[in-house]
Write an enzyme that holds these catalytic residues in place. Structure first.
Site, PDB file in Angstrom:
ATOM      1  N   LYS A  41       0.840  -1.202   0.000  1.00 57.51           N
ATOM      2  CA  LYS A  41       0.000   0.000   0.000  1.00 57.51           C
ATOM      3  C   LYS A  41       0.871   1.247   0.000  1.00 57.51           C
ATOM      4  O   LYS A  41       2.038   1.209   0.415  1.00 57.51           O
ATOM      5  CB  LYS A  41      -0.926   0.028   1.221  1.00 57.51           C
ATOM      6  CG  LYS A  41      -0.222   0.170   2.560  1.00 57.51           C
ATOM      7  CD  LYS A  41      -1.221   0.282   3.702  1.00 57.51           C
ATOM      8  CE  LYS A  41      -0.515   0.466   5.042  1.00 57.51           C
ATOM      9  NZ  LYS A  41       0.251   1.731   5.147  1.00 57.51           N
TER      10      LYS A  41
ATOM     11  N   LYS B 286       1.050   0.242  10.013  1.00 55.52           N
ATOM     12  CA  LYS B 286       2.144   0.695   9.156  1.00 55.52           C
ATOM     13  C   LYS B 286       1.927   2.152   8.769  1.00 55.52           C
ATOM     14  O   LYS B 286       0.793   2.635   8.679  1.00 55.52           O
ATOM     15  CB  LYS B 286       2.230  -0.172   7.899  1.00 55.52           C
ATOM     16  CG  LYS B 286       2.584  -1.627   8.175  1.00 55.52           C
ATOM     17  CD  LYS B 286       4.027  -1.766   8.656  1.00 55.52           C
ATOM     18  CE  LYS B 286       4.391  -3.218   8.917  1.00 55.52           C
ATOM     19  NZ  LYS B 286       3.844  -3.725  10.192  1.00 55.52           N
ATOM     20  N   ASP B 287       3.041   2.838   8.506  1.00 55.49           N
ATOM     21  CA  ASP B 287       3.006   4.264   8.211  1.00 55.49           C
ATOM     22  C   ASP B 287       2.154   4.572   6.976  1.00 55.49           C
ATOM     23  O   ASP B 287       2.151   3.823   5.999  1.00 55.49           O
ATOM     24  CB  ASP B 287       4.425   4.780   7.971  1.00 55.49           C
ATOM     25  CG  ASP B 287       5.300   4.625   9.202  1.00 55.49           C
ATOM     26  OD1 ASP B 287       5.488   5.615   9.921  1.00 55.49           O
ATOM     27  OD2 ASP B 287       5.786   3.503   9.436  1.00 55.49           O
ATOM     28  N   LYS B 288       1.473   5.701   7.039  1.00 60.30           N
ATOM     29  CA  LYS B 288       0.670   6.162   5.901  1.00 60.30           C
ATOM     30  C   LYS B 288       1.560   6.748   4.816  1.00 60.30           C
ATOM     31  O   LYS B 288       1.374   6.460   3.621  1.00 60.30           O
ATOM     32  CB  LYS B 288      -0.353   7.201   6.375  1.00 60.30           C
ATOM     33  CG  LYS B 288      -1.243   7.749   5.262  1.00 60.30           C
ATOM     34  CD  LYS B 288      -2.328   8.666   5.822  1.00 60.30           C
ATOM     35  CE  LYS B 288      -3.250   9.155   4.726  1.00 60.30           C
ATOM     36  NZ  LYS B 288      -4.400   9.935   5.270  1.00 60.30           N
TER      37      LYS B 288
ATOM     38  N   GLN C 161       4.087   8.269  16.482  1.00 57.78           N
ATOM     39  CA  GLN C 161       2.804   7.641  16.152  1.00 57.78           C
ATOM     40  C   GLN C 161       1.980   7.370  17.406  1.00 57.78           C
ATOM     41  O   GLN C 161       0.751   7.373  17.372  1.00 57.78           O
ATOM     42  CB  GLN C 161       3.030   6.324  15.405  1.00 57.78           C
ATOM     43  CG  GLN C 161       3.716   6.481  14.052  1.00 57.78           C
ATOM     44  CD  GLN C 161       5.210   6.284  14.146  1.00 57.78           C
ATOM     45  OE1 GLN C 161       5.843   6.731  15.102  1.00 57.78           O
ATOM     46  NE2 GLN C 161       5.785   5.631  13.157  1.00 57.78           N
TER      47      GLN C 161
END
Length: 381
Positions: A51, A80-82, A168
């Site tokens: 993604k 998971k990081d955007k 985060q």
């Protein structure tokens, strides 16, 4: 305790290194490493998904909308990081597997691509990963700063780095921990129980970071000052340490000092045990066989003893230890980056870095160690 963000101490003493890092799909990649091999049989389909520009929760919502699967039926190991190109494993009931191929185009239009399909007997749950492999590209890097960066990476490869929680955990406005404390104090509460639990965990994370920074400060003082000055420092802080114990601490080769009563854990996973023979445990720490742990306070938390406890107790909170749904745990103070590779491209003024970290550790923590910005209060991504 002051709940405003305070600068967290760095492990190493190099000067700030100037370069540009943009957290984007081109310059930041995260590849999840699963905890176990999938059996290729069972009632759960397991897909590896790539993604970009999406958070994990946004990705789950897309799968729910396109496939008709309930979000509660989807399993994942971690967030998971955007702002990155990421791969991770998702589980869903086997009956939805035929719909994946039919909706390949719909998923790709939403920046999602299925890389592999497998099957397993259980749903993937939070924490079901070994760790993550990372790739980062730094720009506007001069040859001198590239040389400095490689020197820092050599230190990190040898000694490891502090296992701070990244931004985060604390939200866009860095106030999640404050909301968590309000929940514990019954001043506020949200309808979604998972949100309440997450905000409380943010408060645990804040206390852990503060404790780790304090321990780093003490370690630096032990290394930098004379025996006499150290004895005076510990006396002023109402910490009981004799001269022989301080000599032993100064003789530890690792920059992060193991204290009497520390709760150790076999690395990268294993059982907890008390640090009794500091010389022996210091060697095991240096050899990456075991590492000291810090407190995530809660009802069933394991506490340190002796000198380590005297420092740790400042970062405990009775509302955490008495909260029925907050069990508590311990987390490695220190982690070791593995498979560290780097390449400097002088003509582009770019520096590429690859490394592996165990689960729960943040790439942003390693970035902070490299940049070493003065007055830095939290991560930039």
């Amino acid at each position: 305790m002051n709940l405003n963000f305070m600068p967290l101490l760095h492990a190493y003493n190099h000067a700030s290194i100037d370069f540009h890092f943009n957290s984007s799909a081109r310059d930041f990649c995260v590849h999840e490493v699963p905890l176990y091999e999938f059996s290729n049989t069972g009632e759960h389909a397991v897909i590896q998904v790539r993604k970009s520009g999406l958070s994990t929760l946004e990705m789950l919502q897309i799968f729910s909308q396109i496939l008709g699967v309930k979000i509660a039926e989807l399993g994942y190991a971690g967030l998971k990081d955007k702002n990155a190109l990421t791969t991770q494993f998702i589980s869903l009931p086997k009956k939805y597997a035929p719909l994946l191929e039919k909706n390949t185009h719909n998923l790709q239009e939403r920046n999602l691509k299925i890389l592999s399909l497998n099957y397993h007997h259980n749903k993937i749950k939070l924490g079901h990963l070994k760790g993550n492999r990372f790739f980062m590209r730094f720009k506007k890097m001069t040859p001198l700063n590239a040389q400095k960066t490689k020197q820092v990476l050599e230190q990190i490869a040898r000694f490891g780095m502090p296992n701070y929680f990244g931004s985060q955990r604390f939200g866009k406005f860095n106030d999640n921990h404050k909301e968590g404390l309000k929940i514990l104090q019954n001043q506020t509460k949200f309808a979604h129980q998972k949100l309440n639990a997450f905000l409380i965990s943010s408060y645990q994370s804040y206390l852990f970071n503060a404790l780790l920074s304090k321990r780093l400060e003490i370690s630096k003082i032990i290394s930098a000052f004379s025996l006499k000055e150290n004895l005076e420092f510990f006396k002023q802080n109402n910490l009981s340490v004799n001269s022989n114990a301080l000599k032993a601490l100064k003789n530890q080769a690792h920059p992060f000092k193991i204290l009497e009563g520390d709760v150790m854990c076999h690395y990268p996973y294993g059982k907890f045990f008390d640090a009794l023979e500091l010389g022996k445990e210091g060697e095991r720490f240096l050899n990456k066989e075991a590492a000291p742990t810090g407190l995530l306070d809660g009802k069933k938390a394991l506490y340190a003893k002796n000198l380590s406890f005297e420092i740790e107790k400042e970062f405990q909170h009775n509302l955490l230890s008495s909260h029925a749904k907050t069990l508590g745990s311990r987390r490695f103070f220190w982690v070791f980056a593995e498979n560290v590779t780097s390449q400097y491209m002088k003509e582009k003024a770019q520096f590429e870095l690859g490394f592996y970290l165990p689960k729960g550790s943040y790439a942003s923590a390693l970035l902070k160690k490299i940049k070493h910005e003065k007055g830095e209060k939290y991560d930039k991504f």
